[in-house]
Scaffold this motif. Structure first.
Motif: not given
Ligand SMILES: Cc1cc2nc3c(=O)[nH]c(=O)nc-3n(C[C@H](O)[C@H](O)[C@H](O)COP(=O)(O)OP(=O)(O)OC[C@H]3O[C@@H](n4cnc5c(N)ncnc54)[C@H](O)[C@@H]3O)c2cc1C
Ligand SMILES: Cc1cc2nc3c(=O)[nH]c(=O)nc-3n(C[C@H](O)[C@H](O)[C@H](O)COP(=O)(O)OP(=O)(O)OC[C@H]3O[C@@H](n4cnc5c(N)ncnc54)[C@H](O)[C@@H]3O)c2cc1C
Ligand code: SF4
Ligand code: SF4
Ligand code: FES
Lengths: 469, 282
Positions: A178, A180-183, A190, A217, A219, A221, A224-225, A245, A268-269, A273
């Protein structure tokens, strides 16, 4: 070809120089700086190894890679064997060959380093790993293990999580990561820039895991999720590797001005991204002529070299100790200098000076001198009275460090933490909750890729034992 | 991939979008948000979870298309999908029964306010909701909020709907009248509006909660980009918030940081406009 040179012949070979992109060219793009050894260079470097019985180098590697054995295979030009040996000990050799601080680990203890230059173990590891990626057919296929019917949840897709997942899948357990990020990749994706570690390497490693049946998987967290208690009830065991982090703030005036970044945001940017790397990138990043980066570790080097590539005319490292105390890899410091990065040593930030409209205009600094050694054995910097000065800067990046992010641990009250918020785990990675293991930066605080991987490997072995109990 | 099961236009540039996201639907509480990334290469942006149906496994987003990312997201048709939706993030709203509360929403803040009003109503509060916009076209969710509130007051700057003026007008009247004065105020909207509300309730000491909207990247406390000054502390809005005690927030700092990328956003906005224009021309 066999590796039967006399010690004298071996001693006569000089340490290889890594082919690099020219500094003025590479400081304008994100291409990998180190181009990799040629086959001739790799074999010659491998022949420098004395194949010592004492195996000093192995003791310097946190996961005990069989260094003399893989180097012997390489020196004999038997790359499939070299790759096989390496794979058995290290799940991410293409990563470690590039980012391990070899000069303080394996190469630090190499016998050849006592008089002259150590064997370039990292370069050789990278060479063999890159070869293996390009020649999957040359490797002996790993047989699909008998499924054990047990399931393990891995939290976090950084080096610790990836390593543990691979080891557990190899034992026949059903693994779900699992993230948290999309990748995938954690800091490897990152944090560490493309010019040091091409992202393609992570993609390939992740593809290997997927072929082994590991489900990833993104996304999701944890905390949280889904929560740790939920994972505990849905899986037979859990491995937590969510990293460190959480940026440490400088706590100086002006830290919230426009143009002040924490290293994680800046990197990260750009890395995750793609800001500033693609002309049409949807995530923006600021670009200024003068960029001051505070810190002396790998993160600081990555930020300053990235800023240079984004177009900074003056990209500066501001560090409160001297260069010898800098924790960054020697190669990063060398590369940064070649790329025109300025090193402003024995200088501590005391405030960030604003423009009238709330942007950064300068970093206010104070000169330091080194006093007696502190607990860490490094000489403690002391401020020099009246030495304040303003360093003009349009961007200030804080790269002084990170700590444990409480997002996950806050929802798992049974998990014992230390006073810094790191999860407490024993040598095998077991935490205060039975069946829940942890490793990597969340246990150690900011450490290294190879230590995180070592934790993943040890925890996987312990989990396997736990599941077979 | 998160499938879009409905996408309605509620007002100009305001979409109500329902997505399949079973885990988020089950875990989510009022006040929380998701990080959304439409596709590979797109920005990650925060959007409040407006509503959720744990049984159907869906979440509802209210999205105001103001820039390049939000516009592309609302263009996703029913049956299409959004690549990344992560959450629920942020702290849940602290809900109790205060008795009489005022909920104030401006612009897209009204969408963020909606789940709060719903949760406050469920807890038995007597709610006066005050929403406003530039003109009637910008007033959103009036029917939905009206159904949950004892009173619904609408203000528009041009007087095209409700009373002419700002949301602070009716709020001021409420505070001044001891028979109507709220025990707590929730305000979500543009920063100047939240700041004005905070200034009105500070003196009479009315507990006031605002939901802040700094720029976010990861939404998990990793990057520090969303930091805001709250009292003497620097807080990360994505993990410590997004709701904070309005009387402690440095609104000027927040609105200043929100302009960090104004130049870059304008360029990108122009670029997407161009692309759309070009496609239409084809
Ligand atoms: C800029 C930078 C440069 C570095 N350079 C080097 C170097 O050159 N050499 C070296 O050896 N080391 C380097 N390091 C250190 C090294 O990267 C780390 O020690 C290592 O990545 C730690 O691995 P990890 O698996 O523990 O955590 P991470 O790599 O941090 O991975 C953790 C993963 O967990 C995810 N996660 C976090 N919270 C949750 C949650 N609640 N639920 C689900 N997922 C979650 C994160 O998104 C992340 O993907 C560097 C670090 C940085 C920041
Ligand atoms: C916790 C949180 C919850 C949110 N919930 C919702 C929601 O439910 N519905 C919704 O429509 N929007 C919501 N937002 C705002 C939304 O994230 C922004 O509108 C979006 O990021 C803008 O992206 P864009 O690329 O479309 O516009 P951009 O091109 O980035 O910006 C367009 C204009 O909006 C301004 N802007 C940029 N970011 C923000 C921001 N975070 N808040 C306000 N103005 C901004 C810019 O300065 C610019 O003038 C929320 C924000 C936060 C932090
Ligand atoms: S894993 Fe790292 S420390 Fe170990 S041998 Fe390889 S480069 Fe050296
Ligand atoms: S210590 Fe150096 S020379 Fe000796 S086996 Fe290891 S790598 Fe080779
Ligand atoms: S958005 Fe990155 S810390 Fe909040």
């Amino acid at each position: 070809m066999s590796n039967d040179l006399s010690p004298k012949e071996r001693m006569a070979i000089e340490r290889v120089h890594m082919p690099e992109l020219p500094a003025d060219e590479r400081s304008k793009n994100f291409e990998e700086v180190n181009q990799g050894l040629t086959p001739e260079q790799a074999v010659a470097e491998a022949q420098r190894c004395l194949q010592c019985k004492s195996r000093n180098c192995v003791a310097g590697c946190p996961v005990g890679v069989s260094i003399p054995e893989f180097i012997d295979a390489l020196a004999s030009d038997d790359l499939p064997r070299a790759a096989q040996v390496l794979r058995g000990d290290n799940a991410l050799p293409a990563v470690c060959g590039r980012v391990c601080p070899q000069e303080t680990q394996c190469e630090a203890l190499c016998v050849r380093g006592k008089k002259g230059d150590a064997v370039a173990i990292g370069y050789l590891e990278r060479y063999v790993a890159d070869w293996a990626m390009q020649h999957p057919e040359g490797l002996i296929a790993i047989e699909a293990p008998e499924p054990t019917g047990k399931s393990v949840a891995v939290v976090g897709c950084g080096p610790a999580g990836l390593t543990a997942a691979g080891e557990l899948a190899r034992q026949g357990h059903k693994v779900t990561i699992f993230e948290a990020l999309h990748d995938t990749g954690g800091v490897l994706r990152y944090g560490i820039p493309e010019f040091r570690l091409p992202k393609e390497i992570i993609d390939r490693e992740v593809a290997v895991l997927s072929r082994m049946g590991v489900t990833i998987e993104c996304n999701v967290i944890i905390g949280k999720t889904l929560t740790i208690p939920q994972l505990r009830s849905e899986f037979d065991a859990v491995f937590i590797a969510n990293g460190a982090g959480l940026p440490t703030m400088l706590n100086i005036m002006g830290e919230n001005l426009k143009g002040v970044y924490a290293a994680n945001e800046f990197l990260t940017r750009v890395n995750l991204m793609e800001a500033g790397r693609r002309a049409d990138s949807s995530t923006p990043i600021l670009q200024r002529d003068e960029v001051a980066v505070i810190g002396g570790g790998n993160t600081a080097m990555d930020c300053v070299r990235t800023a240079r590539r984004l177009g900074a005319k003056r990209a500066m490292i501001v560090y409160r100790r001297s260069e010898t105390e800098m924790p960054a890899r020697v190669e990063e410091i060398k590369h940064a200098k070649e790329e025109g990065v300025e090193f402003i040593m024995l200088t501590a930030p005391i405030a960030i000076v604003p423009t009238e409209d709330g942007w950064v205009s300068a970093l206010r600094c104070q000169k330091m001198e080194l006093g007696p050694a502190d607990d860490s054995g490094r000489r403690r910097p002391q401020a020099i009275e009246g030495s304040e000065f303003d360093l003009p800067a349009g961007i200030v990046i804080n790269a002084v460090g990170t700590s444990a992010n409480p997002l996950l641990t806050a929802t798992a009250p049974d998990l014992t933490l230390n006073k810094w918020g790191n999860i407490v785990a024993d040598e095998e990675g077991e935490t205060s909750i039975p069946g829940v293991f942890a490793g990597g930066d969340i246990v150690r605080g900011g450490a290294t890729v190879i230590l995180a991987m070592g934790d993943g490997k040890r925890a996987a072995a312990a989990i396997d034992k736990y599941l077979k109990r | 991939m998160f499938e879009v099961v409905s996408n309605e236009i509620l007002a100009e540039n305001l979409h109500k979008m329902v997505l399949v996201a079973p885990r988020i639907a089950r875990a989510r509480k009022a006040g929380q948000f998701v990080m959304v990334r439409l596709a590979q290469g797109e920005e990650r942006i925060p959007l409040t979870i407006g509503d959720a149906d744990p049984e159907a496994g869906t979440i509802t987003l209210f999205i105001q298309a103001i820039g390049a990312s939000t516009r592309k997201i609302v263009d996703t048709p029913v049956g299409g999908s959004i690549r990344d939706v992560a959450g629920p993030l942020g702290k849940e709203t602290h809900i109790t029964n205060w008795g009489r509360v005022a909920c104030v929403g401006g612009g897209v803040g009204t969408a963020v306010l909606f789940p709060l009003v719903k949760a406050l109503a469920e807890a038995g509060n007597e709610i006066t909701t005050i929403i406003g916009g530039r003109s009637s076209r910008y007033v959103i969710l009036a029917d939905e909020l009206g159904a949950l509130s004892k009173n619904l007051l609408i203000t528009t700057e041009d007087g095209s709907l409700g009373s002419k003026g700002f949301v602070t007008g009716p709020l001021g009247e409420m505070i001044a009248d001891p028979a109507c004065a709220p025990k707590a105020v929730f305000a979500v909207g543009p920063v100047p509006m939240m700041k004005a509300v905070a200034n009105m309730t500070r003196e009479p000491g009315i507990e006031t909660i605002v939901s802040l909207n700094p720029i976010m990247i990861d939404g998990t406390g990793m990057c520090g980009g969303c930091r805001v000054q709250v009292g003497s502390e620097t807080k990360f809005a994505c993990v410590d918030g997004p709701e904070f005690d309005a009387h402690l927030v440095d609104f000027d700092g927040l609105s200043d940081r929100l302009t960090s990328y104004r130049k870059e956003e304008a360029q990108r906005h122009a670029a997407t406009d161009c692309k759309i224009a070009k496609e239409v021309a084809k």
